[in-house]
Design an enzyme around this catalytic site. Structure first.
Site: not given
Length: 545
Positions: A236, A241
């Site tokens: 996400d 990330d």
């Protein structure tokens, strides 16, 4: 010289020792000094008592080498073939000084033995086989003469000395005289070959590194001597990330088959757009990106606030950002199922977001988990310490039902980097400064998207309370990624059955560790506890090179 019997006396220790040796030779037995008290030690305790210094000892206790003290074994049973000559033989000789301290007198003798007593056995005793310096020198000569042939050396040395010579005796003499027998020279030759092989490998490494320097920027260098890891990333994409994705792209011998997106840190659209931005800066837009679930299985989406900025990447401007037209038309759930089925037993799935895509995938294909090589998750907690709700970590709290399904349906090897684990294995901010100071486009990109989060960490009192081990640089998703990349990354772990609480007012989304076995689950996940932080630093540094 007086014979050795009870009542025999000796004016010095040498005479007594000679009498014992003569007794041993006549009766084919051997004794050792099990216990004794020296005159020097006794005089320190009682300096007024007179002793003849030539006696050396106040009392002596000799025991047959097949008897003596019974010691408690501490063996763990790892050497079942070891043996001992101790059989509890009762034979002994006890000697002490006379009252005037002038002589040694034999006070007690037991001549009964409970083992074979023969000339042949006597000659095999280590003390009988012992060679004098001249005999050892002769042995060295013979080793050179017969090119280390132990059999020929034993035959001739036996004729010269009249003693029993065993192969291990020759081996020991050869080792101490630096005259290796044939088998030892073979070992040395083998060692030289191994050393030569290591040098060849090092030369190969040098060539491979030279090739790596010449490769195009952003392309992954693959070492042909190592097996390639195939990864599917579920993200996400927020800042952490992005850090984990860049770590995977920089790792040698890692093939990223695809990246699937889900809503979480930010909206699904932003998640897809951010993933493409990361691939663009790494010059890896050939990796397919798939859009997945835009909301959790049940309930309303959980907002991550502005921790990663409104767009998920720190609201940093990016005029070169690629458009969503590069997104694959195939959905994320379908892509996960297809990629795993195309590579059965080879794919590791790295889940760094709410687990909605994975839950939907296993609902559609219940056989999916058994085709995975492994599942690596960043999410959950171990100590009921939340970072979003009172007792839940964000990725599990964002879709508790999905987390429940995944932890109860995926029976493949599963490794979890929990919130508390990430905090306890944090890095110092000084490392982060050096990491971002690299003079590369990747480092400048990371610095721009990470600035908002770093400012939030420094000023947000809520975030400071969420940290379980004090301040520091925590790249949560990168820990799960590092474990997927490097099999030796995790040093300490805990296997335990887990599930997710779905009903509690304050505990919904909390991961539950069943340490008592109440759930009676056979499948256990691996909770990471301690990792190789130096290796972790290296992977992070490489990700921005």
């Amino acid at each position: 010289m007086a014979s050795l019997t009870v009542g025999s006396t000796y004016s010095n220790y040498t005479d007594f020792n000679n009498a014992v040796t003569a007794f041993e030779n006549e009766n084919f037995v051997q004794f050792y000094r099990r216990d004794a008290r020296t005159i020097e030690k006794v005089k320190r305790l009682n300096p007024r008592h007179h002793y003849n210094p030539e006696l050396k000892y106040v009392n002596i206790h000799l025991t047959c080498i097949h008897g003596g003290r019974n010691f408690l074994s501490h063996s763990k049973g790892v050497r079942p073939k070891t043996s001992t000559c101790r059989v509890g033989c009762p034979a002994l000789i006890k000697v002490k000084t006379t009252e005037d301290g002038e002589r040694l007198v034999v006070k007690e003798m037991v001549k009964i033995h409970n083992h074979e007593v023969s000339e042949a056995a006597f000659k095999h005793y280590p003390k009988r086989r012992q060679l004098c310096p001249a005999e050892r020198a002769k042995c060295s000569e013979l080793l050179t003469k017969y090119d280390g042939n132990k059999r020929l050396v034993i035959e001739e040395l036996t004729k010269v000395t009249g003693k029993v010579i065993l192969p291990k005796d020759i081996h020991n003499i050869a080792a101490t005289m630096n005259c290796p027998p044939k088998c030892e020279r073979k070992k040395q030759e083998k060692k030289q070959k191994v050393t030569k092989g290591i040098r060849m490998v090092m030369d190969t490494d040098t060539k491979l590194r030279e090739q790596a320097r010449k490769r195009r920027p952003g392309s992954a260098f693959k070492d042909p001597r190592r097996s390639e890891k195939k990864l599917v990333l579920d993200v996400d994409t927020g800042v952490d990330d992005a850090q984990a994705i860049m770590m995977a792209l920089a790792a040698p011998n890692v093939e990223v088959l695809g990246i699937t997106c889900v809503s979480g840190n930010t909206s699904l659209e932003n998640s897809c757009r951010n993933t493409l931005r990361v691939l663009n800066v790494c010059q890896r837009l050939e990796i397919p990106v798939f859009g997945g679930a835009a909301e959790p299985l049940m309930g309303h989406p959980l907002s991550a606030g502005s921790f990663h900025g409104q767009d998920g990447l720190g609201d940093a401007p990016d005029p070169d950002a690629p458009g969503l037209e590069l997104l694959q038309t195939e959905g994320a759930v379908e892509a996960i199922i297809r990629l795993v089925n195309e590579n059965p037993g080879e794919v590791c799935l790295v889940a760094m977001a709410p687990l909605t895509n994975l839950a939907l995938a296993v609902k559609i294909d219940p056989t999916l988990p058994q085709k995975l090589k492994g599942l690596f998750i960043m999410g959950g907690n171990t100590d009921s310490r939340g970072n979003t709700t009172v007792c839940a970590e964000f990725n599990f709290a964002a879709d508790p039902e999905a987390a429940y399904i995944v932890l109860n349906r995926f029976f493949c090897p599963t490794y979890i980097a929990t919130w508390e684990f990430c905090c306890e294995n944090k890095l110092p901010w000084s490392f982060c400064a050096n990491w971002l100071a690299q003079d590369t486009d990747k480092a400048r990109f990371m610095k721009s998207i990470f600035k908002h989060t770093m400012d939030t960490v420094a000023t947000c009192a809520r975030y400071q309370r969420e940290m379980t081990a004090g301040p520091g640089f925590v790249s949560c998703n990168s820990y799960a990624m590092a474990a997927a990349i490097d099999d030796g990354f995790v040093w300490v772990s805990e296997p335990v059955a887990v599930t997710v609480e779905l009903q509690g007012t304050y505990t919904r989304g909390m991961m539950v560790l069943d340490k008592l076995g109440v759930l009676e689950k056979e499948h256990q996940v691996v909770i990471m506890r301690t990792v190789d932080l130096e290796s972790f630093k290296g992977m992070l540094m490489d990700s921005l090179k």
